[in-house]
Write an enzyme that holds these catalytic residues in place. Structure first.
Site, PDB file in Angstrom:
ATOM      1  N   ARG A  45      -0.483  -9.882  12.285  1.00 25.99           N
ATOM      2  CA  ARG A  45      -0.933  -8.936  11.278  1.00 25.99           C
ATOM      3  C   ARG A  45       0.250  -8.135  10.760  1.00 25.99           C
ATOM      4  NH1 ARG A  45      -1.521  -3.882  10.664  1.00 25.99           N
ATOM      5  NH2 ARG A  45      -1.030  -3.379  12.811  1.00 25.99           N
ATOM      6  N   VAL A  46       0.242  -7.908   9.445  1.00 23.38           N
ATOM      7  CA  VAL A  46       1.152  -6.969   8.814  1.00 23.38           C
ATOM      8  C   VAL A  46       0.307  -6.022   7.981  1.00 23.38           C
ATOM      9  CG1 VAL A  46       3.202  -8.447   8.807  1.00 23.38           C
ATOM     10  CG2 VAL A  46       1.586  -8.571   6.901  1.00 23.38           C
ATOM     11  N   SER A  47       0.871  -4.859   7.667  1.00 19.85           N
ATOM     12  CA  SER A  47       0.100  -3.844   6.951  1.00 19.85           C
ATOM     13  C   SER A  47       0.177  -3.955   5.440  1.00 19.85           C
ATOM     14  CB  SER A  47       0.564  -2.446   7.372  1.00 19.85           C
ATOM     15  OG  SER A  47       0.338  -2.259   8.745  1.00 19.85           O
ATOM     16  N   THR A  48       1.297  -4.469   4.914  1.00 21.96           N
ATOM     17  CA  THR A  48       1.469  -4.530   3.463  1.00 21.96           C
ATOM     18  C   THR A  48       1.930  -5.913   3.034  1.00 21.96           C
ATOM     19  OG1 THR A  48       3.801  -3.886   3.467  1.00 21.96           O
ATOM     20  CG2 THR A  48       2.185  -2.094   3.441  1.00 21.96           C
ATOM     21  N   GLN A  66       5.514  -7.117   3.663  1.00 22.91           N
ATOM     22  CA  GLN A  66       5.908  -7.504   5.015  1.00 22.91           C
ATOM     23  C   GLN A  66       5.565  -8.971   5.271  1.00 22.91           C
ATOM     24  OE1 GLN A  66       3.507  -4.459   6.907  1.00 22.91           O
ATOM     25  NE2 GLN A  66       5.352  -3.322   7.478  1.00 22.91           N
TER      26      GLN A  66
END
Length: 193
Positions: A2-5, A8
């Site tokens: 998982r990445v937030s943006t 990324q």
């Protein structure tokens, strides 16, 4: 992973997992771009992952914050996976299986630390509010009606003007006018003794 943006990438996470000795079949990879503050079980791609996981599977995460930022939420997720017979390995915690006895103890410590931090935050907030109140500062949202206008409203209410008319005149709600009326009545109640 998982990445937030969208700026990324999950490349580093994939590399860490491969370096740790896990073979990754592309069909088993789930990549998601979503904030870690979103509850684990409310993430669309994590839901798809749950549908794919079978008993004796191993879910590998590089760090706990890839599952979520809320320790209690992550703990519930790990417990749910454990009930399904899925092991959860966290590389940042030495590759510990979070569903093992040592992993459960680790999760317990993390949960206690998270609760301790929440309790400290509440204590600091309450101390700050008490100090501000003792200094005579007004708490709550900013006043939409200025102090001078509040006195005028109180006088007009005492003269019999309607709350509806005053709300329109001062561009506020009838509830605000009612709170001003109560505030002035409470102040004046002490004056009549």
């Amino acid at each position: 992973m998982r990445v937030s943006t969208t700026e990324q990438t999950t490349k580093n996470q994939r590399q860490e997992i491969e370096t740790a000795g896990f073979s990754i079949r592309p069909s088993r990879i789930v990549e998601e771009t979503i904030s870690g503050s979103t509850a684990v079980l409310e993430r669309p791609k994590f839901q798809k992952l749950l549908d794919r996981l079978e008993e004796d599977d191993v879910l590998v995460v590089t760090k706990l914050d890839r599952l979520g930022r809320n320790a209690m939420d992550v703990s519930k997720c790990v417990a749910d996976l454990d009930r399904r017979g899925v092991r959860v390995h966290c590389l940042a915690l030495g590759g510990v299986d979070l569903t093992s006895a040592a992993g459960k103890m680790t999760m317990g410590v993390i949960n206690h630390v998270a609760q301790f931090e929440r309790d400290l935050l509440i204590e600091r907030t309450n101390a700050g509010l008490a100090r501000a109140k003792a200094e005579g500062k007004r708490l709550g949202p900013p006043l939409r009606v200025q102090p001078d206008d509040r006195a005028i409203i109180a006088e007009k209410l005492a003269a019999g003007e309607s709350k509806r008319k005053l709300a329109a005149e001062f561009e506020t709600s009838r509830q605000t006018i009612g709170r001003i009326e109560k505030e002035f009545k409470d102040q004046n109640a002490g004056d009549t003794v």
